[in-house]
Structures are given as C-alpha cells and as structure tokens.
Design a protein around this motif. Structure first.
Motif, PDB file in Angstrom:
ATOM      1  N   SER A  20     -11.624 -14.707  41.430  1.00  9.20           N
ATOM      2  CA  SER A  20     -12.035 -14.946  40.050  1.00  9.20           C
ATOM      3  C   SER A  20     -13.416 -15.560  40.049  1.00  9.20           C
ATOM      4  O   SER A  20     -13.670 -16.544  40.749  1.00  9.20           O
ATOM      5  N   VAL A  21     -14.328 -14.987  39.263  1.00  7.52           N
ATOM      6  CA  VAL A  21     -15.692 -15.506  39.259  1.00  7.52           C
ATOM      7  C   VAL A  21     -15.757 -16.821  38.490  1.00  7.52           C
ATOM      8  O   VAL A  21     -14.955 -17.086  37.597  1.00  7.52           O
ATOM      9  N   SER A  22     -16.734 -17.632  38.860  1.00 10.17           N
ATOM     10  CA  SER A  22     -16.907 -18.934  38.222  1.00 10.17           C
ATOM     11  C   SER A  22     -17.479 -18.764  36.814  1.00 10.17           C
ATOM     12  O   SER A  22     -17.852 -17.652  36.403  1.00 10.17           O
ATOM     13  N   GLY A  23     -17.593 -19.865  36.113  1.00 10.53           N
ATOM     14  CA  GLY A  23     -18.156 -19.850  34.765  1.00 10.53           C
ATOM     15  C   GLY A  23     -19.665 -19.915  34.746  1.00 10.53           C
ATOM     16  O   GLY A  23     -20.251 -20.185  33.686  1.00 10.53           O
ATOM     17  N   ALA A  78     -17.668  -1.981  36.404  1.00  6.39           N
ATOM     18  CA  ALA A  78     -16.430  -2.697  36.706  1.00  6.39           C
ATOM     19  C   ALA A  78     -16.314  -3.908  35.783  1.00  6.39           C
ATOM     20  O   ALA A  78     -17.212  -4.189  34.981  1.00  6.39           O
ATOM     21  N   ILE A  79     -15.206  -4.610  35.902  1.00  2.03           N
ATOM     22  CA  ILE A  79     -14.955  -5.828  35.134  1.00  2.03           C
ATOM     23  C   ILE A  79     -14.716  -6.975  36.105  1.00  2.03           C
ATOM     24  O   ILE A  79     -13.889  -6.868  37.012  1.00  2.03           O
ATOM     25  N   ASP A  80     -15.447  -8.074  35.937  1.00  2.61           N
ATOM     26  CA  ASP A  80     -15.210  -9.298  36.707  1.00  2.61           C
ATOM     27  C   ASP A  80     -14.376 -10.261  35.878  1.00  2.61           C
ATOM     28  O   ASP A  80     -14.812 -10.704  34.806  1.00  2.61           O
ATOM     29  N   SER A  81     -13.181 -10.570  36.343  1.00  2.00           N
ATOM     30  CA  SER A  81     -12.345 -11.567  35.685  1.00  2.00           C
ATOM     31  C   SER A  81     -12.674 -12.942  36.232  1.00  2.00           C
ATOM     32  O   SER A  81     -12.958 -13.102  37.420  1.00  2.00           O
ATOM     33  N   GLY A  82     -12.621 -13.962  35.368  1.00  2.00           N
ATOM     34  CA  GLY A  82     -12.946 -15.305  35.833  1.00  2.00           C
ATOM     35  C   GLY A  82     -12.643 -16.351  34.788  1.00  2.00           C
ATOM     36  O   GLY A  82     -11.727 -16.173  33.970  1.00  2.00           O
TER      37      GLY A  82
END
Length: 210
Positions: free
Chosen positions: A42-45, A65-69
C-alpha cells in the motif's frame, strides 16, 4: 522508428498515457529483490518529486494501473497511475524530494536525495515507476502504441501484483531517452538500484527538487 514527446499529463481520472515516466527512488536507496514488493504494498500518503538531467533506458513499456494506499490520516485511498517499466536504465544527476507536513514543533520537514551527479549515473534493472505527472523531452526507438498490456513484451511486463487490466492500453519501445525530466510519483520498485555518489539530507521547511 523514433518519436519525440514533450509535455505533462496531470491525472484527474484513469486515462490513456502518452508519455513515459522516469526513474525515481528505491525506497531511499534500498535495493529491492526483483519483483519482491512490486506494487503489492500500500502506497503512503505522500507522493514524491524527482528530477534528472537524462535517463537512457532499454526495454520500455507503460500501462495504466491503480495504486491503493492511505492518506496521512490513515484513510484508505487510491491513485490512478501510469506504470513505466524499464529492463535497464541509467539516470544522470537524479534528485528526489519528499515533504512531510505538520510535524509538531517543526512544521514541514523535507528529505532530499541526490545521486548520479559525479560522472557515474544511477543504474537500475527491472525498474517500475508509478507516476502521476511528468514533464520531459523524450525520444523513443522502435515504439508500439496501443498494444494490449499483457502483450507488451519489449519491457519487463506487468509488474507482479499491479492492479492493471491486462487487455487495456499500453505502449512499448526498444529504448527511450528522456532529458530535463520533472515528475511526481507514488511508488518505485526495482530488481537492483545502484546509486552512485548518494547524498541524503533533511531540513525544516518545504524544499523540493522543483
């Protein structure tokens, strides 16, 4: 075949990508085992900014693509990204910056990382960059635009764990050269990431590569 592109893409929705991104960081200089963390985290904020005088890459591919985080408050979120992959890349005079806001008693704190500026470029293998915004001059050699993502075989392929449609739009090229690069990204992974002349500094206030 050569194609040149200059410009920036600011994402407001998940859309077609027409420019490649450039290499950024390897989790503040840590080399990752090939594919070990490829977009499965999960990517950071916090997104980060990167500049480079030049990137020379071989085996290029790009897909959406989609990065969830998370946000910095811990809320779940997602970011549409253009994932750019390189089998091999060399980056000259790289700068990466990230700003952490609202630290008690300090306010904002900036981290700046620089490498590849002493005549020996940064080197990376099996490099993936999840980019949100890019400005650069770019030249592609042997480019295919509009290939299905799963069939983009000139580059390293879809990163393991990516939330990407294998039948969606992609582009690929035998090699690419980018100059005067400025980009904002959410994540980077690599099989190896060699940072020559690495220097990292922390300072209060907002200080970024651009």
């Amino acid at each position: 075949m050569e194609s040149q592109v200059r410009g920036g893409t600011r994402w407001k929705r998940f859309a077609v990508v027409m420019v490649p991104s450039v290499a950024a960081t390897a989790a503040i200089g840590v080399a990752l085992a090939q594919g070990a963390l490829a977009a499965s985290f999960s990517v950071s904020g916090q997104s980060f900014k990167v500049t480079a005088d030049r990137l020379d890459g071989t085996g290029f591919s790009q897909y959406g693509a989609i990065d969830s985080g998370y946000t910095l408050k811990g809320e779940k979120t997602a970011h549409p990204v253009a994932v750019s992959g390189f089998k091999n890349a060399k980056i000259t005079n790289m700068c990466q910056s990230v700003v952490t806001p609202d630290i008690p008693l300090l306010g904002s704190v900036s981290l700046i990382l620089k490498a590849g500026g002493g005549g020996t470029p940064v080197e990376a293998d099996n490099l993936y960059i999840d980019v949100a915004d890019l400005n650069a001059d770019a030249t592609f050699r042997g480019i295919d635009i509009g290939v299905a993502a799963k069939d983009a075989n000139k580059g390293p392929g879809i990163s393991k764990g990516d939330q990407a449609n294998p039948y969606g739009f992609a582009q690929q090229a035998e090699s690419a050269t980018l100059t005067d690069v400025k980009q904002t990204a959410w994540a980077t992974t690599a099989g190896t990431f060699k940072l020559s002349g690495l220097h990292m500094s922390l300072s209060t206030g907002v200080k970024e590569c651009y």
